[in-house]
Design an enzyme around this catalytic site. Sequence first.
Site, PDB file in Angstrom:
ATOM      1  N   GLU A 166      -0.116   0.132   5.449  1.00  0.00           N
ATOM      2  CA  GLU A 166      -0.390  -0.083   6.873  1.00  0.00           C
ATOM      3  C   GLU A 166      -1.195   1.029   7.547  1.00  0.00           C
ATOM      4  O   GLU A 166      -0.683   1.734   8.443  1.00  0.00           O
ATOM      5  CB  GLU A 166       0.918  -0.274   7.646  1.00  0.00           C
ATOM      6  CG  GLU A 166       1.734  -1.460   7.181  1.00  0.00           C
ATOM      7  CD  GLU A 166       2.958  -1.698   8.064  1.00  0.00           C
ATOM      8  OE1 GLU A 166       3.305  -0.818   8.864  1.00  0.00           O
ATOM      9  OE2 GLU A 166       3.552  -2.777   7.961  1.00  0.00           O
ATOM     10  N   GLU A 351       5.810  -7.059   2.715  1.00  0.00           N
ATOM     11  CA  GLU A 351       6.962  -6.896   3.611  1.00  0.00           C
ATOM     12  C   GLU A 351       7.075  -8.127   4.495  1.00  0.00           C
ATOM     13  O   GLU A 351       6.073  -8.643   4.988  1.00  0.00           O
ATOM     14  CB  GLU A 351       6.817  -5.681   4.548  1.00  0.00           C
ATOM     15  CG  GLU A 351       6.904  -4.342   3.865  1.00  0.00           C
ATOM     16  CD  GLU A 351       6.761  -3.175   4.834  1.00  0.00           C
ATOM     17  OE1 GLU A 351       7.086  -3.314   6.034  1.00  0.00           O
ATOM     18  OE2 GLU A 351       6.296  -2.117   4.369  1.00  0.00           O
TER      19      GLU A 351
END
Length: 448
Positions: A166, A351
């Site tokens: 991320e 995720e």
Amino acid sequence: MTTSFPDDFLWGCATAAYQIEGSPLADGAGASIWQRFSHDPRLMAAKGETGDIACDHYHRMADDVAMMKEMGLKAYRFSAAWGRVLPDGIGRVNEAGLGFYERLVDTLLANGIEPLCTLYHWDLPAALDDKGGWLNRDSAEWFAEYGRTMFERLDGRVKKWVTLNEPWVITDGGYLHGALAPGHKNVFEAPIASRNLMRAHGAAVKAYREVGKHEIGLVVNLEPKYAASESPDDKAATARATAYMNRQYLDPAIHGKCPAELAEVFGEAWVDWSAEDLALAKQKIDFVGVNYYTRNVTRADPTNWPLAANMVRQPLATYTTTDWEVFPRGLTDVLLWVKDNYGDPAIYITENGAAFFDPPVAEQGRIEDPLRVSYLRHHIAAVGKAIEQGADVRGYMLWSLLDNLEWSLGYSKRFGIVHVNFGTQERTLKDSAKFYREVIATNGACLS
Ligand code: BGC
Ligand code: BGC
């Protein structure tokens, strides 16, 4: 019973080093920016909550892997703490720290669980932050050196690698708004950090091609943006928000260019990337890792700096305890968006999950978590729908295995399907863990 999931679909769970391991300075490890941030009451929102003990996974690793096996996990995505391996970030290798990840990988393999290793899940060695961290152009070489150390030791035993987790959160949280380490609030720094992160990603992929023989990818968090109205202002705001959060890193990594909207968002803080930087960022990757939690209904809002866009709350929706709207269809949409815009890549959901209120202590060995079960049921079904429509999704890593340190928000936000009593470190499978075990055992057929 039918299933949309391929036979070899990888069902797993995800975690990150600083959030679960504890003992961040053990056995010669160097401190990270999260060690500093969590101990600084001016910076840390959940004051006094740190990763010093966390889930004590550093000492309970073997038991935790046994629990994964009991749940039937086929894969486990973890991150390595850079400072355990290279205490100063570069140079000297700390065998004891690297040894922890070797033992973890060997224990997973002995239990039939495939390891996916993320190199960077936010815990930059403090020694490198002292040299400017991600603002220093040398960070690309630092990261490649760390990657090479890991690949040389573990490639083969680890067949799936992730460079960065991320980059959007790293720069938005760490350099623009300051809610995450290193806690800077500087619009001029954010685009520089972004560019260096992507140069580092590219440099690590290049190092991998020299040393490694398996797969490496990038993990991005994607939040599909839906315009709140048909007005030109809302549509432009939606395009800006999409460019800022969803395209800022994938476009350079895959297309070798930056979205034009970023210059508008950052104004005088934006600097165009050189051809050389773009070329370094664009390396062939083997998969895209998608982290999905929520969507965003977007409207223009000149008061919200620097995006001039804001989200519209949905009065009828369910929100999680991190205040994210539950919107399963967004996962189908975003997977198809990746397929259509980035050349139909192999995708892993790296995720997906939710924090809901769970009691701090299990009652009679049970934690009922119906909202999380429902969240997972609908989101996993949404993955199935994307597969039916042609997205090449190869695995699903649920966030998270254990309740853990939700960064600056501390231990009260529980994302685990396994409950952790932080007083005793006792683990209890929540109802959601039992549900997930059934999903895995039936390869998703129990959803239909
Ligand atoms: C938050 C992060 C979170 C991410 C998930 C961000 O808005 O700041 O803490 O991990 O969303 O997508
Ligand atoms: C991060 C995780 C975090 C999760 C929930 C993601 O942004 O990768 O570390 O715990 O979202 O916020």
